[in-house]
Scaffold this motif. Structure first.
Motif, PDB file in Angstrom:
ATOM      1  N   LYS A  62      41.678  92.641  31.607  1.00 30.14           N
ATOM      2  CA  LYS A  62      41.269  91.240  31.600  1.00 30.14           C
ATOM      3  C   LYS A  62      42.502  90.326  31.572  1.00 30.14           C
ATOM      4  O   LYS A  62      42.861  89.729  30.566  1.00 30.14           O
ATOM      5  CB  LYS A  62      40.376  90.959  30.382  1.00 30.14           C
ATOM      6  N   ARG A  63      43.193  90.268  32.693  1.00 30.74           N
ATOM      7  CA  ARG A  63      44.332  89.362  32.827  1.00 30.74           C
ATOM      8  C   ARG A  63      44.339  88.828  34.241  1.00 30.74           C
ATOM      9  O   ARG A  63      43.841  89.474  35.180  1.00 30.74           O
ATOM     10  CB  ARG A  63      45.650  90.062  32.507  1.00 30.74           C
ATOM     11  N   HIS A  64      44.900  87.667  34.416  1.00 36.99           N
ATOM     12  CA  HIS A  64      44.974  87.088  35.750  1.00 36.99           C
ATOM     13  C   HIS A  64      45.957  87.881  36.594  1.00 36.99           C
ATOM     14  O   HIS A  64      46.992  88.355  36.099  1.00 36.99           O
ATOM     15  CB  HIS A  64      45.415  85.630  35.682  1.00 36.99           C
ATOM     16  N   LEU A  65      45.649  88.018  37.857  1.00 33.67           N
ATOM     17  CA  LEU A  65      46.513  88.790  38.742  1.00 33.67           C
ATOM     18  C   LEU A  65      47.930  88.239  38.713  1.00 33.67           C
ATOM     19  O   LEU A  65      48.156  87.029  38.700  1.00 33.67           O
ATOM     20  CB  LEU A  65      45.952  88.789  40.161  1.00 33.67           C
ATOM     21  N   GLY A  66      48.880  89.159  38.659  1.00 23.98           N
ATOM     22  CA  GLY A  66      50.292  88.784  38.674  1.00 23.98           C
ATOM     23  C   GLY A  66      50.894  88.470  37.326  1.00 23.98           C
ATOM     24  O   GLY A  66      52.125  88.470  37.179  1.00 23.98           O
ATOM     25  N   ALA A  67      50.056  88.194  36.312  1.00 25.76           N
ATOM     26  CA  ALA A  67      50.600  87.777  35.021  1.00 25.76           C
ATOM     27  C   ALA A  67      51.405  88.890  34.362  1.00 25.76           C
ATOM     28  O   ALA A  67      52.465  88.643  33.770  1.00 25.76           O
ATOM     29  CB  ALA A  67      49.470  87.321  34.097  1.00 25.76           C
ATOM     30  N   GLY A  68      50.928  90.130  34.473  1.00 26.41           N
ATOM     31  CA  GLY A  68      51.648  91.252  33.879  1.00 26.41           C
ATOM     32  C   GLY A  68      53.017  91.436  34.503  1.00 26.41           C
ATOM     33  O   GLY A  68      54.003  91.704  33.800  1.00 26.41           O
ATOM     34  N   ALA A  69      53.100  91.283  35.821  1.00 26.39           N
ATOM     35  CA  ALA A  69      54.383  91.433  36.511  1.00 26.39           C
ATOM     36  C   ALA A  69      55.352  90.333  36.111  1.00 26.39           C
ATOM     37  O   ALA A  69      56.550  90.578  35.933  1.00 26.39           O
ATOM     38  CB  ALA A  69      54.172  91.435  38.020  1.00 26.39           C
ATOM     39  N   VAL A  70      54.842  89.105  35.971  1.00 19.30           N
ATOM     40  CA  VAL A  70      55.709  88.004  35.543  1.00 19.30           C
ATOM     41  C   VAL A  70      56.280  88.306  34.165  1.00 19.30           C
ATOM     42  O   VAL A  70      57.483  88.124  33.919  1.00 19.30           O
ATOM     43  CB  VAL A  70      54.926  86.669  35.541  1.00 19.30           C
ATOM     44  N   MET A  71      55.442  88.787  33.269  1.00 18.53           N
ATOM     45  CA  MET A  71      55.923  89.081  31.918  1.00 18.53           C
ATOM     46  C   MET A  71      56.902  90.250  31.906  1.00 18.53           C
ATOM     47  O   MET A  71      57.835  90.287  31.089  1.00 18.53           O
ATOM     48  CB  MET A  71      54.737  89.356  30.994  1.00 18.53           C
ATOM     49  N   ALA A  72      56.717  91.204  32.804  1.00 20.98           N
ATOM     50  CA  ALA A  72      57.589  92.381  32.847  1.00 20.98           C
ATOM     51  C   ALA A  72      58.889  92.126  33.596  1.00 20.98           C
ATOM     52  O   ALA A  72      59.862  92.868  33.413  1.00 20.98           O
ATOM     53  CB  ALA A  72      56.853  93.548  33.504  1.00 20.98           C
ATOM     54  N   ALA A  73      58.927  91.099  34.423  1.00 24.85           N
ATOM     55  CA  ALA A  73      60.096  90.862  35.282  1.00 24.85           C
ATOM     56  C   ALA A  73      61.300  90.433  34.465  1.00 24.85           C
ATOM     57  O   ALA A  73      61.194  89.766  33.434  1.00 24.85           O
ATOM     58  CB  ALA A  73      59.768  89.803  36.327  1.00 24.85           C
ATOM     59  N   GLU A  74      62.462  90.824  34.983  1.00 23.12           N
ATOM     60  CA  GLU A  74      63.739  90.378  34.436  1.00 23.12           C
ATOM     61  C   GLU A  74      64.396  89.436  35.432  1.00 23.12           C
ATOM     62  O   GLU A  74      64.038  89.407  36.618  1.00 23.12           O
ATOM     63  CB  GLU A  74      64.638  91.574  34.150  1.00 23.12           C
ATOM     64  N   ALA A  75      65.351  88.675  34.958  1.00 25.40           N
ATOM     65  CA  ALA A  75      66.036  87.724  35.835  1.00 25.40           C
ATOM     66  C   ALA A  75      66.621  88.447  37.040  1.00 25.40           C
ATOM     67  O   ALA A  75      67.261  89.486  36.909  1.00 25.40           O
ATOM     68  CB  ALA A  75      67.145  87.014  35.070  1.00 25.40           C
ATOM     69  N   GLY A  76      66.354  87.902  38.232  1.00 22.83           N
ATOM     70  CA  GLY A  76      66.855  88.491  39.466  1.00 22.83           C
ATOM     71  C   GLY A  76      65.886  89.420  40.153  1.00 22.83           C
ATOM     72  O   GLY A  76      66.109  89.801  41.307  1.00 22.83           O
ATOM     73  N   ASP A  77      64.820  89.820  39.461  1.00 19.88           N
ATOM     74  CA  ASP A  77      63.825  90.686  40.092  1.00 19.88           C
ATOM     75  C   ASP A  77      63.024  89.918  41.133  1.00 19.88           C
ATOM     76  O   ASP A  77      62.968  88.672  41.126  1.00 19.88           O
ATOM     77  CB  ASP A  77      62.855  91.259  39.048  1.00 19.88           C
ATOM     78  N   ILE A  78      62.362  90.657  42.022  1.00 23.68           N
ATOM     79  CA  ILE A  78      61.474  90.073  43.039  1.00 23.68           C
ATOM     80  C   ILE A  78      60.092  90.682  42.852  1.00 23.68           C
ATOM     81  O   ILE A  78      59.941  91.900  42.834  1.00 23.68           O
ATOM     82  CB  ILE A  78      62.004  90.328  44.459  1.00 23.68           C
ATOM     83  N   ILE A  79      59.091  89.841  42.696  1.00 23.53           N
ATOM     84  CA  ILE A  79      57.717  90.319  42.542  1.00 23.53           C
ATOM     85  C   ILE A  79      57.130  90.572  43.923  1.00 23.53           C
ATOM     86  O   ILE A  79      57.179  89.707  44.803  1.00 23.53           O
ATOM     87  CB  ILE A  79      56.878  89.314  41.743  1.00 23.53           C
ATOM     88  N   VAL A  80      56.576  91.763  44.111  1.00 26.33           N
ATOM     89  CA  VAL A  80      56.046  92.192  45.410  1.00 26.33           C
ATOM     90  C   VAL A  80      54.568  92.523  45.217  1.00 26.33           C
ATOM     91  O   VAL A  80      54.214  93.386  44.403  1.00 26.33           O
ATOM     92  CB  VAL A  80      56.807  93.421  45.942  1.00 26.33           C
ATOM     93  N   VAL A  81      53.705  91.857  45.983  1.00 29.29           N
ATOM     94  CA  VAL A  81      52.266  91.915  45.761  1.00 29.29           C
ATOM     95  C   VAL A  81      51.557  92.610  46.923  1.00 29.29           C
ATOM     96  O   VAL A  81      51.616  92.131  48.064  1.00 29.29           O
ATOM     97  CB  VAL A  81      51.672  90.502  45.578  1.00 29.29           C
TER      98      VAL A  81
END
Length: 225
Positions: A62-81
């Protein structure tokens, strides 16, 4: 934090040079149909944090799509969906972009459509996708997982793989082959820099782009012993 040294090395190359290096090594990595929706002309490179989208199903987190990746990302990372090429509904939006910028995310890649393009542009976040769309994901799309293996335009992408994206498109590099690809890309860049210099100096382009250019990506032949 994404390895700043690797990012700096990768940013020397455009996506075409990386694609050529992959060709020379017999590797896949270039994907078709993804283009910058915000900040055209901005080249980005970084390590992938992945998101897998699909149809709403019972028992999904029960989380909005992408929210987990944003929280897990570190500076400089690229989120790929992984959005399975869908252009009828968004796979990314403005509030997510705002959160991503706050984490220092370098860019977002969506294999499908995204919305709030103007907001993402105003935030200074490079977003590469197939199309803009105003239609919300709520009730139509759900996050199945994040930081997991995904597929982007038919290409397998794993968390921690690397990529380069610019106006020509998006190219992924398997983490295990990164040094090989960089070494080959450095050679290609050096050779093409010399060729560009000769063209600018007035050498006939037919002489510059002759047989050596056409054979530049051929794999070396292994001599029979």
């Amino acid at each position: 934090m994404a390895d700043a040294g690797i990012v700096k090395r990768l940013l020397r190359f455009d996506s075409c040079t990386v694609s050529d290096a992959l060709d020379k090594l017999g590797l896949s990595g270039a994907v078709i149909g993804l283009a910058p929706l915000t900040l055209p002309g901005r080249r980005v490179a970084g390590r992938a944090v992945t998101v897998k989208l699909g149809a709403p199903m019972p028992n999904l987190p029960k989380r909005h799509l992408g929210a987990g990746a944003v929280m897990a990302a570190e500076a400089g990372d690229i989120i790929v969906v992984e959005h399975r090429g869908r252009t009828d509904v968004s796979g990314w939006g403005g509030l997510l972009s705002r959160g991503a910028v706050g984490k220092g995310v370098a860019a977002v890649i969506v294999d499908g459509a995204c919305r709030d393009v103007d907001e993402s542009r105003d935030l200074g976040l490079p977003v590469f996708a197939r199309a803009p769309v105003p239609v919300t994901a709520r009730g139509r799309v759900a996050e199945h997982d994040f930081n997991c293996p995904i597929t982007i335009a038919g290409l397998a992408v794993a968390p921690g793989d690397w990529l380069v994206a610019d106006g020509s498109g998006v190219v992924f590099i398997q983490a295990a082959r990164l040094e090989e690809v960089i070494t080959v890309a450095e050679d290609i860049l050096a050779r093409e820099t010399l060729m560009a210099r000769d063209i600018d100096a007035g050498v006939p382009i037919g002489d510059v782009m002759g047989a050596n250019y056409e054979d530049m990506l051929k794999k070396p032949e292994i001599a029979n012993v």
